[in-house]
Each structure stands twice: as C-alpha cells, then as structure tokens.
Design a protein around this motif. Structure first.
Motif, PDB file in Angstrom:
ATOM      1  N   TYR A   1       0.975  -1.196   0.024  1.00 43.49           N
ATOM      2  CA  TYR A   1       0.094   0.082   0.022  1.00 43.49           C
ATOM      3  C   TYR A   1       0.741   1.172  -0.151  1.00 43.49           C
ATOM      4  O   TYR A   1       1.727   1.009   0.307  1.00 43.49           O
ATOM      5  CB  TYR A   1      -0.707   0.155   1.129  1.00 43.49           C
ATOM      6  N   ASP A   2       0.061   2.302  -0.272  1.00 46.48           N
ATOM      7  CA  ASP A   2       0.874   3.623  -0.520  1.00 46.48           C
ATOM      8  C   ASP A   2       0.868   4.150   1.236  1.00 46.48           C
ATOM      9  O   ASP A   2      -0.035   4.256   1.603  1.00 46.48           O
ATOM     10  CB  ASP A   2       0.240   4.613  -1.349  1.00 46.48           C
TER      11      ASP A   2
ATOM     12  N   GLU B   1       1.442   6.970   2.386  1.00 50.06           N
ATOM     13  CA  GLU B   1       0.822   8.221   2.759  1.00 50.06           C
ATOM     14  C   GLU B   1      -0.384   8.343   2.581  1.00 50.06           C
ATOM     15  O   GLU B   1      -1.364   9.205   2.804  1.00 50.06           O
ATOM     16  CB  GLU B   1       1.622   9.299   1.872  1.00 50.06           C
ATOM     17  N   ASN B   2      -1.077   7.498   1.729  1.00 47.26           N
ATOM     18  CA  ASN B   2      -2.166   7.252   1.145  1.00 47.26           C
ATOM     19  C   ASN B   2      -2.755   5.698   1.462  1.00 47.26           C
ATOM     20  O   ASN B   2      -3.237   5.135   0.501  1.00 47.26           O
ATOM     21  CB  ASN B   2      -2.302   7.645  -0.389  1.00 47.26           C
TER      22      ASN B   2
ATOM     23  N   ASP C   1      -5.695   4.686   2.075  1.00 54.17           N
ATOM     24  CA  ASP C   1      -7.229   4.184   1.598  1.00 54.17           C
ATOM     25  C   ASP C   1      -7.015   3.856   0.237  1.00 54.17           C
ATOM     26  O   ASP C   1      -7.799   3.494  -0.386  1.00 54.17           O
ATOM     27  CB  ASP C   1      -7.788   5.196   1.838  1.00 54.17           C
ATOM     28  N   PHE C   2      -5.855   4.205  -0.526  1.00 55.99           N
ATOM     29  CA  PHE C   2      -5.656   3.832  -1.844  1.00 55.99           C
ATOM     30  C   PHE C   2      -5.716   2.425  -1.953  1.00 55.99           C
ATOM     31  O   PHE C   2      -4.941   1.362  -1.147  1.00 55.99           O
ATOM     32  CB  PHE C   2      -4.268   4.483  -2.600  1.00 55.99           C
TER      33      PHE C   2
ATOM     34  N   ASP D   1      -1.496   6.309  -8.667  1.00 58.31           N
ATOM     35  CA  ASP D   1      -1.245   6.781  -7.245  1.00 58.31           C
ATOM     36  C   ASP D   1       0.056   7.588  -7.590  1.00 58.31           C
ATOM     37  O   ASP D   1       0.321   8.323  -6.459  1.00 58.31           O
ATOM     38  CB  ASP D   1      -0.947   5.577  -6.424  1.00 58.31           C
TER      39      ASP D   1
ATOM     40  N   SER E   1       2.414  10.894  -8.111  1.00 58.49           N
ATOM     41  CA  SER E   1       2.279  12.431  -8.019  1.00 58.49           C
ATOM     42  C   SER E   1       2.486  12.673  -9.571  1.00 58.49           C
ATOM     43  O   SER E   1       3.084  12.267 -10.439  1.00 58.49           O
ATOM     44  CB  SER E   1       3.294  12.933  -7.368  1.00 58.49           C
TER      45      SER E   1
END
Ligand code: AMP
Length: 418
Positions: free
Chosen positions: A275-276, A278-279, A281-282, A318, A320
């Motif tokens: 999982y990411d 920083e994120n 919930d992605f 996902d 940037s």
C-alpha cells in the motif's frame, strides 16, 4: 461527421502520447529492477487453455468463479484470456522442463496485459498491466522468499518515488492451512445465513476466502473469527519469526494482518500486499505470496514458488503529477526537417542520418516557417533543418534559437556535437 458508435470497451485504456511513454518507461524501470534481483523476463501467451486457470487459480477464487474472459470456443479446446501471470509462468516452466535445471531458484519476471471481467471503477479495470516475478524452486527458502518481498517493495518505491507499506500474513504449511480452514468453517457455519451469497458459496469451497469479503456486515462477523497464528505448527512459527526479525533488522516497514488471505486459492506461507504509506486508503498497489501445490496441480513435479504482481495502472493512478511528468518526458527527435524544396534531397539526407543512428522527423510544411518551428517545439525536437526551395539549408538549435546556414557534409558533425 456521423456520431461515433464504436467506443473503447468499458474498463480499458487507450495509451497514446504521454501515457504511452509513461507506460513504456515504467516497463523498463520495473524489469530493470527485477534484473537487479536476477530475474529474467518471460513472455507467455495472452490466452491459455481455460483448464490452466480453473485448476491452478482455484475453483473457489472470485477470478475463476466470475471474472475470467472466456473465449468463444473454436475447435476442440476452451481458451481464456489470462487473469494473472502465475499460472502461465508455471505452465511455461513445466512444459519446457525448466524445473530440471541445476540452477535453482528459477527467477522470472514479466510485464504485460491481464484481463478480468470486473465491474469497472477507478483503479479497477477489465484490461490492465501487471509487472511481477515468480521465483521457483524445489523448496522456496527464506532468502528467496524475502528477496521476492524486498523486490516488490523496491520496484514499487522506485516507480512511485515514495515509500510504501507492506501488510503481511503467514498462512503456514498446507497442513496448517487445512486445519485453519476447518476451524473457520466451524466458526462461520452457524452464521452464514446472515452473510452474502458469495460467502455462502465460499463456506463450502474455501472458507479462507470469507476473510477477503468486502461486505461490511460480513466483515463485522469475520472480525472475531479464529486467527491463523493459533493454527501454525512449530516449524511455521519459527520460519515466520525469522522472517519478521530479518525484516525488522532491515528496517522495512510492515504491518501484520491476520485477515490477509489474498484472492487465489493456492497460497501457503508468506502472503503480502503493498500500500501507499501516505495514502493508505488507496487500493492495493500489489500483492504476492508463496505457493506449493500449483505445479503439482497442473501435472508437474513437487515444486514451490513465490511471486508477486504490481498493478501498473494503479501505480500510474497513485503517482504524483511531478513523478508522472518525469516519467513521460518526451525525448524529441535530434532533427526535425522542414522540406520546402520537395525534390528528394531532404529524404536522402534523412536516410543517411538515420543510418548513422540519428532520429529524424519530417513534416511537409506548406505553411509559414513560424508554424514549423512551433511544431518542432511541441515535439521537443533538438534541432530543426530547413531545406529551402533553392537548395540551401539552415539549421536552428531549438534551445538557443540560434539559426545558421549549414552544408550537407557538416550536418553529422553538428548533430553529434563534435
Ligand atoms: P492480484 O493478482 O489480484 O493479486 O492483483 C495484483 C495487483 O494487480 C493488485 O494489487 C492491483 O494493484 C492490481 N489489480 C488487480 N485487479 C485489478 C483491476 N481489476 N484493475 C486494475 N488493477 C488491478
């Protein structure tokens, strides 16, 4: 123009321009990362005999129960578009007898399209790309297992340019897993009437899969289910402990998730998802696990494997904007040729330069030269050569805007910066 009636199928992408470049760059970056871990690229067919997926992925997995693209039968065999690579890579190893190689483990990587008939939504497609590896051996040892896990992390981090979080679980040996399945069956059986239709079927085929259910009410019931850790034998426990302490030692950030079982039926031992950080919930960027009965199930010897796959479209989603721009940076041609003479001279020059490895791009400009230079900028050309009607030529370095007359025999030297 009449209205376009034939459109791109739902859940697919058209790749062109920047997205096509980003995809191509990711492919190179990920396969090169695999090569750092000794993995060589393989390219099995996009479709295989349906039996391969039905046997290996497991009849109870959602992929096989409802998500495969089965081709209309032609001839005497049923074929299915691959929903994942693991089964195809194992079939390739079996068919080419690579398991008898003295050089083990086999380390293969792949990058390509997979197909699943899912309900399309953001990050969930029907045609998407996966990058991954399969490491295969008579017995997959600790080093091989951790190498696969570490590669999955380093590949994702390199692609995204940011840190990821690993969630992991340990399903134990085949025997431990079967004991655990029985315990889950006994736990869920009296409750299954309140659960979704899929879970009712999973209770009979593979109760482990109930832990994967995304229905909230079912998740609440599953929260108090027995935990795999209570069903591991001493050998399993020791191996899991060594893995965790090695990961601690290496400073890899992970979280244990006893509910993580992964979608396919064949996993034993280590399983993980990425999982990411920083994120969180992605949705999962990738996942992997160890399997021990797959090769045997498709008619091969006892041979184990460990592998993972990353969802390439999820990486792109996902990423940037800055990272995506870096990846999709267009490398324009060395030379953009504006042929005003149209007497064959420009073509001859380009043929000679291409023979020397210089990328050239030509446009037959009937418009004013200003438009030609604008196009040269848009395609990021490094130089523009104008072949005038009277035969004389001028070259413009696009970065400095410096434009000078040039003779044909000096072109190569100038372009090579000599
Ligand atoms: P799986 O083979 O199901 O373990 O999936 C491995 C990875 O592929 C997932 O972690 C996702 O990143 C990606 N993936 C799975 N299903 C889809 C899908 N329908 N659309 C896009 N990416 C997917």
């Amino acid at each position: 123009m009449s209205e376009q009636s034939i459109k791109r199928p739902r859940g697919t992408n058209d790749y062109f321009g920047e997205s096509a470049i980003a995809l191509q760059r990711l492919r190179t970056l990920l396969l090169e990362e695999g090569a750092l871990y000794g993995a060589m690229e393989v390219d099995p067919p996009i479709f295989e005999e349906s039996r391969l997926f039905h046997r290996s992925v497991g009849e109870s997995s959602d992929i096989v129960r409802k998500e495969t693209f089965d081709l209309v039968r032609k001839g005497d065999k049923d074929y299915t578009l691959r929903p994942e690579f693991t089964a195809g890579v194992n079939r390739l190893v079996l068919e080419n007898k690579l398991y008898s190689s003295p050089d083990l483990p086999i380390r293969f990587s792949y990058f390509g399209k997979v197909f699943r008939y899912e309900r399309p939504q953001s990050g969930r497609l029907r045609e998407f790309h996966q990058f991954g590896v399969e490491f295969l051996d008579k017995e997959v040892d600790l080093d091989t297992s951790l190498d696969a896990l570490l590669l999955s992390v380093s590949a994702t981090q390199k692609a995204l340019g940011k840190k990821v979080l690993v969630q992991l679980n340990y399903l134990g040996s085949f025997a431990s897993r079967e004991r655990y399945k029985k315990a889950l069956h006994d736990y869920f059986e009296p409750k299954v009437d309140q659960m979704c239709e899929d879970c009712k079927a999973r209770l009979l085929t593979n109760p482990l899969r109930i832990l994967d259910c995304k229905v909230e009410a079912d998740q609440a019931i599953a929260k108090d289910a027995p935990s795999i850790e209570d069903y591991l034998d001493e050998k399993d426990k020791a191996e899991y402990q060594t893995m965790l302490s090695t990961l601690d030692h290496m400073g890899l950030s992970y979280r244990k998730d006893p509910g993580l079982v992964r979608g396919l039926d064949y996993y034993t031992g280590l399983v993980w998802e990425i999982y990411d950080e920083e994120n969180p919930d992605f949705p999962a960027l990738g996942g992997g696990g160890k399997y021990s009965s797959l090769m045997h199930d498709i008619g091969g010897p006892d041979f184990e494997g460990i592998g993972f796959s990353l969802g390439v479209e999820r990486l792109l989603l996902d990423m940037s904007a800055q990272r995506k721009a870096e990846l999709s940076l267009l490398q324009g041609p060395d030379l953009f040729v504006v042929d005003l003479a149209k007497d064959g001279k420009a073509l001859e020059i380009m043929k000679r330069l291409r023979g020397e490895g210089i990328p050239c791009y030509a446009a037959s400009f009937a418009r004013a030269l200003g438009g030609a230079f604008k196009m040269a900028d848009r395609i990021h050309a490094k130089n523009t050569l104008v072949v005038f009607e009277d035969g004389h030529m001028e070259i413009k370095e696009m970065a400095t805007r410096n434009q000078v007359p040039i003779e044909e025999e000096d072109l190569l030297k100038v372009l090579k910066g000599e």
